[in-house]
Design an enzyme around this catalytic site. Structure first.
Site, short mmCIF file in Angstrom:
data_model
loop_
_atom_site.label_atom_id
_atom_site.label_comp_id
_atom_site.label_asym_id
_atom_site.label_seq_id
_atom_site.Cartn_x
_atom_site.Cartn_y
_atom_site.Cartn_z
N GLY A 70 0.81 -1.22 0.00
CA GLY A 70 0.00 0.00 0.00
C GLY A 70 0.84 1.26 0.00
N HIS B 30 4.34 1.60 -8.10
CA HIS B 30 3.36 0.51 -8.01
C HIS B 30 2.45 0.51 -9.24
CE1 HIS B 30 3.93 1.29 -3.52
NE2 HIS B 30 4.25 0.02 -3.62
N GLN C 299 7.84 -9.54 7.82
CA GLN C 299 9.04 -9.15 7.05
C GLN C 299 9.72 -7.91 7.61
OE1 GLN C 299 6.68 -8.55 3.33
NE2 GLN C 299 8.06 -6.84 2.98
N GLY D 268 8.93 -5.23 -8.64
CA GLY D 268 9.81 -4.15 -9.08
C GLY D 268 11.28 -4.49 -8.87
P1 AMP Z 1 6.00 -2.46 -1.63
O1 AMP Z 1 4.62 -1.90 -1.53
O2 AMP Z 1 7.08 -1.50 -1.28
O3 AMP Z 1 6.15 -3.80 -0.96
O4 AMP Z 1 6.23 -2.72 -3.17
C1 AMP Z 1 5.35 -3.53 -3.92
C2 AMP Z 1 5.97 -3.80 -5.26
O5 AMP Z 1 6.21 -2.57 -5.93
C3 AMP Z 1 7.34 -4.51 -5.14
O6 AMP Z 1 7.44 -5.48 -6.18
C4 AMP Z 1 8.31 -3.37 -5.34
O7 AMP Z 1 9.55 -3.78 -5.86
C5 AMP Z 1 7.56 -2.51 -6.33
N1 AMP Z 1 8.05 -1.15 -6.29
C6 AMP Z 1 8.19 -0.37 -5.19
N2 AMP Z 1 8.74 0.81 -5.52
C7 AMP Z 1 8.97 0.77 -6.87
C8 AMP Z 1 9.55 1.67 -7.81
N3 AMP Z 1 10.00 2.86 -7.44
N4 AMP Z 1 9.61 1.29 -9.10
C9 AMP Z 1 9.17 0.06 -9.48
N5 AMP Z 1 8.62 -0.84 -8.64
C10 AMP Z 1 8.53 -0.49 -7.34
#
Ligand code: AMP
Length: 282
Positions: A31, A37, A61, A148
């Site tokens: 979120g 995202h 985590q 990502g």
């Molecule tokens: P998170 O909500 O931080 O767990 O991220 C969810 C997904 O979004 C994960 O696969 C992250 O690697 C990806 N993600 C987060 N930040 C970025 C970004 N700046 N560029 C590309 N993907 C991202």
């Protein structure tokens, strides 16, 4: 967009699509959504019939209680953003729905990937990641799942988990989305003070310099140079910098022409931990 908070409701909705042979793309998130995202969700929309996004701040985590407590929560805005990119289904379960009484991780063996970089500094982090991603895959049963490269180690670990367990899902890695000034987008960026936010693009600037130097300088010189750069920057404390091979994530000391390398780092701006990485050209 349909919104579900229980596994059962989500599953019964998805089973309808599955019987019609619809391809399901899945984007797991915690979120506080941003353009990074959304780029994953747009990619998933292009390549699948139905896109499911999960929002779940996974307690197992987090190695740092304060980081978990202060993790930004912006569900109303997230829903608006998801609707703006025509997301089909949002799954946002409670901690109890996912873990029942037992908030604990399964133990994983990722063939050593888990002991590098983030694994050295965030105790149990990748067991937590493995646990939640495996659980969500079991619930959603996606055809493809999107992650990502911002969390490159996580991406490689998920690929490993899928391969080792022969899970029937294709893992797609997506490029890092950045702010105009180069700072990698992250949910944690909103916690930065104005001063910290102003200096934070220094992280990517340094990585870009590393990419330039990689063609002409040896790795130990680059390591020293990066450490010195951060010493001059009182608002940013370098936790680690390493040049590693993409496949094994092992720290590289010398370059081999048949291998691909990336530079990775983690930095503290006060109590906020930021990570970033960049692909290097041999
Ligand atoms: P998170 O909500 O931080 O767990 O991220 C969810 C997904 O979004 C994960 O696969 C992250 O690697 C990806 N993600 C987060 N930040 C970025 C970004 N700046 N560029 C590309 N993907 C991202």
């Amino acid at each position: 967009m349909k919104i579900f908070t229980t596994k059962q409701d989500l599953k019964s909705c998805l089973s309808e699509f599955k019987t019609k042979n619809k391809a399901i793309g899945f984007v797991p998130t915690m979120g506080a959504l941003h353009e990074g995202h959304l780029s994953l969700i747009k990619k998933a929309k292009e390549k699948n019939d139905i896109v499911v996004v999960s929002i779940f701040v996974n307690p197992t985590q987090f190695d740092n209680v304060e980081d978990l407590k202060k993790y930004p929560k912006t569900i109303e805005n997230d829903i608006k953003l998801l609707e703006s990119v025509s997301c089909d289904v949002l799954f946002s379960p409670s901690v109890e729905e996912i873990y029942s009484e037992n908030i604990a991780s399964e133990k994983f063996d990722f063939d050593g990937l888990e002991h590098q970089m983030e694994g050295k500094f965030r105790d149990g982090h990748f067991d937590g990641v493995g646990t939640i991603v495996k659980t969500l895959f079991e619930i959603v049963e996606p055809n493809k799942a999107y992650f990502g490269q911002k969390d490159f180690q996580q991406l490689q670990i998920i690929k490993k988990m899928v391969k080792k367990n022969r899970l029937p899902v294709k893992i797609k890695g997506c490029p890092i989305f950045r702010e105009k000034d180069g700072l990698a987008m992250s949910s944690r960026n909103v916690r930065l003070s104005n001063e910290q936010r102003e200096i934070a693009p220094f992280i990517f600037k340094t990585l870009k310099e590393v990419r330039k130097k990689f063609g002409i300088t040896n790795i130990s010189e680059i390591n020293k140079w990066v450490e010195n750069q951060f010493k001059k920057q009182p608002l940013l404390e370098l936790e680690y910098f390493t040049i590693a091979e993409e496949k094994t994530l092992e720290t590289a000391e010398t370059k081999e022409s048949n291998k691909k390398y990336r530079a990775f780092l983690a930095v503290f701006a006060g109590k906020i931990r930021l990570i970033d990485n960049i692909r290097l050209r041999n």
